[in-house]
Design a protein around this motif. Structure first.
Motif, short mmCIF file in Angstrom:
data_model
loop_
_atom_site.label_atom_id
_atom_site.label_comp_id
_atom_site.label_asym_id
_atom_site.label_seq_id
_atom_site.Cartn_x
_atom_site.Cartn_y
_atom_site.Cartn_z
N ARG A 16 0.80 -1.21 0.12
CA ARG A 16 0.01 -0.09 0.04
C ARG A 16 0.75 1.36 0.02
O ARG A 16 0.62 2.04 -0.71
CB ARG A 16 -0.86 -0.12 1.22
N GLN A 17 2.00 1.18 0.71
CA GLN A 17 2.65 2.55 0.88
C GLN A 17 3.48 2.75 -0.46
O GLN A 17 3.83 3.79 -0.88
CB GLN A 17 3.81 2.32 1.89
N ARG A 36 2.63 1.91 -3.60
CA ARG A 36 1.41 2.55 -4.25
C ARG A 36 1.29 3.90 -4.11
O ARG A 36 1.40 4.98 -5.06
CB ARG A 36 -0.03 1.84 -4.14
N TYR A 37 1.16 4.67 -2.68
CA TYR A 37 1.22 5.93 -2.31
C TYR A 37 2.28 6.58 -2.94
O TYR A 37 2.26 7.73 -3.48
CB TYR A 37 0.86 6.02 -0.82
N GLU A 38 3.57 6.01 -2.55
CA GLU A 38 4.87 6.60 -3.10
C GLU A 38 4.79 6.76 -4.56
O GLU A 38 5.10 7.70 -4.98
CB GLU A 38 6.08 5.56 -2.50
N TYR A 39 4.17 5.73 -5.17
CA TYR A 39 4.33 5.85 -6.69
C TYR A 39 3.27 7.15 -7.19
O TYR A 39 3.75 7.80 -8.09
CB TYR A 39 3.87 4.54 -7.20
N ARG A 40 2.11 6.91 -6.72
CA ARG A 40 1.15 8.23 -7.01
C ARG A 40 1.90 9.48 -6.53
O ARG A 40 1.63 10.68 -7.48
CB ARG A 40 0.05 8.05 -6.19
N PHE A 41 2.40 9.65 -5.46
CA PHE A 41 3.00 10.80 -4.97
C PHE A 41 4.22 11.21 -6.05
O PHE A 41 4.46 12.56 -6.32
CB PHE A 41 3.65 10.59 -3.72
N ASN A 42 4.83 10.14 -6.44
CA ASN A 42 5.94 10.59 -7.44
C ASN A 42 5.61 11.02 -8.58
O ASN A 42 6.07 12.05 -9.33
CB ASN A 42 6.90 9.24 -7.51
N LEU A 43 4.33 10.63 -9.18
CA LEU A 43 3.75 11.13 -10.29
C LEU A 43 3.15 12.50 -10.21
O LEU A 43 3.37 13.26 -11.15
CB LEU A 43 2.51 10.12 -10.73
N VAL A 44 2.65 12.64 -9.02
CA VAL A 44 2.24 14.02 -8.87
C VAL A 44 3.32 14.91 -8.70
O VAL A 44 3.27 16.13 -9.43
CB VAL A 44 1.41 14.23 -7.66
N GLU A 63 7.01 18.25 -0.21
CA GLU A 63 7.61 16.94 -0.83
C GLU A 63 8.84 16.56 0.29
O GLU A 63 8.91 15.35 0.50
CB GLU A 63 8.13 17.18 -2.21
#
Length: 133
Positions: A62-63, A65-73, A119
């Motif tokens: 889960r973390q 996935r959050y990191e991946y989304r955060f990196n995209l943003v 960030e």
């Protein structure tokens, strides 16, 4: 340590079961059964530990996935910042222009700076001591 105790309990139980009780094994059958119940309990604890390991793996996933989304943003914010710098260089006021003409660009730079500080804070929180390395 736990494996030694389990081995001792198993050997004692086998000795009692087979009737080979010597000087070392002065244990009643009830005590051996109690010890085996303790062994079964420790086995169920091991099973519950494996469940918690599975939960920990899900949490790590889960973390991730959050990191991946955060990196995209954050990549989107960086690209937007690049475009804003390019627009400011082409159509923005000159450096010797009065402050009133540059207020919008200064505020925009402050917004991007705040986003990048946030960030860094988020990354420090997620990675803790691994982050500076």
């Amino acid at each position: 340590m736990a494996s030694r105790i389990i081995n001792w309990i198993t050997r004692t139980h086998d000795a009692i079961k087979n009737g080979v009780i010597g000087e070392t094994y002065r244990m009643t059958e009830d005590a051996a059964e109690d010890a085996m119940r303790m062994y079964d309990t420790s086995e169920s604890l091991t099973k519950s530990k494996s469940i918690s390991k599975t939960e920990a793996q899900k949490s790590r996933g889960r973390q991730a996935r959050y990191e991946y989304r955060f990196n995209l943003v954050m990549a989107g914010v960086i690209i937007l910042n690049i475009f804003m710098i390019a627009i400011e260089m082409d159509w923005g006021p000159a450096t010797e222009a009065p402050l009133e003409d540059r207020v919008g660009w200064i505020l925009l730079d402050c917004i991007f700076t705040i986003i990048f500080v946030i960030e860094c804070c988020v990354r420090l929180h997620w990675e803790r001591w691994k982050w500076p390395r």
